[in-house]
Design a protein around this motif. Structure first.
Motif, mmCIF file in Angstrom:
data_model
loop_
_atom_site.group_PDB
_atom_site.id
_atom_site.type_symbol
_atom_site.label_atom_id
_atom_site.label_comp_id
_atom_site.label_asym_id
_atom_site.label_seq_id
_atom_site.Cartn_x
_atom_site.Cartn_y
_atom_site.Cartn_z
ATOM 1 N N ALA A 134 0.823 -1.203 0.000
ATOM 2 C CA ALA A 134 0.000 0.000 0.000
ATOM 3 C C ALA A 134 0.862 1.261 0.000
ATOM 4 O O ALA A 134 0.467 2.304 -0.535
ATOM 5 C CB ALA A 134 -0.930 0.005 1.204
ATOM 6 N N ALA A 135 2.052 1.164 0.585
ATOM 7 C CA ALA A 135 2.967 2.306 0.614
ATOM 8 C C ALA A 135 3.710 2.482 -0.702
ATOM 9 O O ALA A 135 4.298 3.530 -0.951
ATOM 10 C CB ALA A 135 3.973 2.143 1.753
ATOM 11 N N GLY A 136 3.684 1.445 -1.549
ATOM 12 C CA GLY A 136 4.369 1.539 -2.830
ATOM 13 C C GLY A 136 5.745 0.909 -2.838
ATOM 14 O O GLY A 136 6.602 1.292 -3.639
ATOM 15 N N VAL A 137 5.976 -0.061 -1.965
ATOM 16 C CA VAL A 137 7.236 -0.810 -1.991
ATOM 17 C C VAL A 137 7.071 -1.951 -2.995
ATOM 18 O O VAL A 137 6.213 -2.810 -2.825
ATOM 19 C CB VAL A 137 7.590 -1.374 -0.602
ATOM 20 C CG1 VAL A 137 8.879 -2.196 -0.675
ATOM 21 C CG2 VAL A 137 7.738 -0.242 0.405
ATOM 22 N N ARG A 175 7.546 3.612 -4.996
ATOM 23 C CA ARG A 175 7.172 3.786 -6.392
ATOM 24 C C ARG A 175 5.659 4.008 -6.463
ATOM 25 O O ARG A 175 4.961 3.806 -5.469
ATOM 26 C CB ARG A 175 7.564 2.555 -7.208
ATOM 27 C CG ARG A 175 6.876 1.279 -6.740
ATOM 28 C CD ARG A 175 7.256 0.080 -7.593
ATOM 29 N NE ARG A 175 8.632 -0.315 -7.403
ATOM 30 C CZ ARG A 175 9.251 -1.221 -8.173
ATOM 31 N NH1 ARG A 175 8.603 -1.800 -9.177
ATOM 32 N NH2 ARG A 175 10.499 -1.541 -7.943
ATOM 33 N N PRO A 176 5.125 4.394 -7.618
ATOM 34 C CA PRO A 176 3.665 4.491 -7.723
ATOM 35 C C PRO A 176 3.027 3.153 -7.384
ATOM 36 O O PRO A 176 3.531 2.094 -7.750
ATOM 37 C CB PRO A 176 3.458 4.859 -9.195
ATOM 38 C CG PRO A 176 4.736 5.518 -9.608
ATOM 39 C CD PRO A 176 5.809 4.824 -8.846
ATOM 40 N N ASP A 186 11.475 1.722 -13.670
ATOM 41 C CA ASP A 186 12.646 2.560 -13.495
ATOM 42 C C ASP A 186 12.283 3.745 -12.606
ATOM 43 O O ASP A 186 11.371 4.508 -12.935
ATOM 44 C CB ASP A 186 13.139 3.047 -14.862
ATOM 45 C CG ASP A 186 14.461 3.799 -14.768
ATOM 46 O OD1 ASP A 186 14.936 4.041 -13.639
ATOM 47 O OD2 ASP A 186 15.001 4.152 -15.827
ATOM 48 N N PRO A 187 12.979 3.905 -11.472
ATOM 49 C CA PRO A 187 12.641 5.032 -10.573
ATOM 50 C C PRO A 187 12.863 6.391 -11.210
ATOM 51 O O PRO A 187 12.297 7.384 -10.760
ATOM 52 C CB PRO A 187 13.574 4.815 -9.375
ATOM 53 C CG PRO A 187 14.690 3.972 -9.899
ATOM 54 C CD PRO A 187 14.087 3.093 -10.953
ATOM 55 N N ALA A 193 13.873 11.523 -10.452
ATOM 56 C CA ALA A 193 13.524 10.466 -9.509
ATOM 57 C C ALA A 193 12.087 10.627 -9.042
ATOM 58 O O ALA A 193 11.554 11.735 -8.959
ATOM 59 C CB ALA A 193 14.481 10.494 -8.311
ATOM 60 N N TYR A 194 11.472 9.507 -8.740
ATOM 61 C CA TYR A 194 10.089 9.523 -8.264
ATOM 62 C C TYR A 194 10.021 10.151 -6.877
ATOM 63 O O TYR A 194 10.780 9.803 -5.983
ATOM 64 C CB TYR A 194 9.552 8.090 -8.226
ATOM 65 C CG TYR A 194 8.199 7.961 -7.563
ATOM 66 C CD1 TYR A 194 7.048 8.433 -8.179
ATOM 67 C CD2 TYR A 194 8.079 7.363 -6.309
ATOM 68 C CE1 TYR A 194 5.809 8.315 -7.571
ATOM 69 C CE2 TYR A 194 6.839 7.233 -5.704
ATOM 70 C CZ TYR A 194 5.714 7.716 -6.337
ATOM 71 O OH TYR A 194 4.489 7.595 -5.726
ATOM 72 N N ASP A 195 9.115 11.077 -6.696
ATOM 73 C CA ASP A 195 8.931 11.770 -5.418
ATOM 74 C C ASP A 195 7.564 11.383 -4.866
ATOM 75 O O ASP A 195 6.522 11.852 -5.351
ATOM 76 C CB ASP A 195 9.026 13.283 -5.609
ATOM 77 C CG ASP A 195 9.061 14.030 -4.284
ATOM 78 O OD1 ASP A 195 8.752 13.408 -3.246
ATOM 79 O OD2 ASP A 195 9.399 15.226 -4.284
#
Length: 217
Positions: A134-137, A175-176, A186-187, A193-195
């Protein structure tokens, strides 16, 4: 009266005092590394009763992880699929393959396939897949590039120190949410970079626990 020990033995206490700390430090370093999960667990890949290739299914064929591990988003553990799930395809594909005999037998008799667990935490450590996904891991953050593994192996130590590194600084592993099962994600999205903090699809901030009771309940 003649001397019992030669004169050079007088230097032994001095040598022990000088070299002893170095020897002790070397012993501690040896045990710290070679007895750690990073050395003893990473690379562990047991032979399974059925030669299932994640590279073929998840990699070449692009099957989503959740087709087989269908409880990973709504339960603490990722389910091991029953033989019936396998037979959804293999009732039509490779129906006579000797490698799949155990799967066919399991589907007919209801006897479970004795899979060998690869990723296993000790009983005193609590882990739940749900908040992590749920956190995007993403799956690959903990399990590595499963889609490239013919035989699944441990890619990370899953030790307390390794988990705490992520809990203290989770952003590099986020990640999303719709990309959690995309092994090739790819981050660096759109050149940056993904924020997670700027993702409008996120409903809450990521604040993983660092206290003992977060994992030891």
């Amino acid at each position: 009266m003649p001397a019992i020990f030669p004169r050079w033995t007088n230097n032994i206490p001095l040598a022990v005092a000088v070299l002893g700390p170095f020897a002790l430090a070397g012993l501690v370093g040896f045990v710290w590394y070679y007895f750690s999960p990073k050395y003893t667990d990473v690379g562990y890949r047991p032979i399974q009763p059925v030669p299932f290739s994640h590279k073929l299914h998840a990699g070449d064929m692009g099957m989503d992880c959740r087709y087989c591990h269908n409880t990973v988003e709504r339960a603490a553990v990722a389910a091991v699929p029953p033989a019936a799930t396998c037979m959804n395809c293999h009732s039509l594909v490779k129906t006579d393959s000797p490698r799949l005999k155990l799967v066919r037998d399991s589907a007919e008799t209801g006897e479970t396939i004795p899979w060998v667990r690869v990723h296993q935490l000790p009983d005193f450590a609590f882990f739940d897949h749900r908040p992590h996904l749920a956190a995007g891991v993403g799956c690959s953050s903990c399990h590595g590039r499963i889609d490239q593994m013919t035989i699944v192996e441990m890619a990370q130590p899953l030790s307390m120190g390794w988990c705490l590194e992520c809990h203290r600084n989770p952003e590099p592993n986020l990640r999303p949410v719709d990309q959690i099962t995309n092994m090739a994600w790819d981050p660096a999205t759109d050149g940056k970079a993904y924020d997670a903090a700027k993702d409008p699809k996120r409903k809450r901030d990521v604040n993983p626990p660092e206290h003992c009771s977060g994992c030891h309940r």
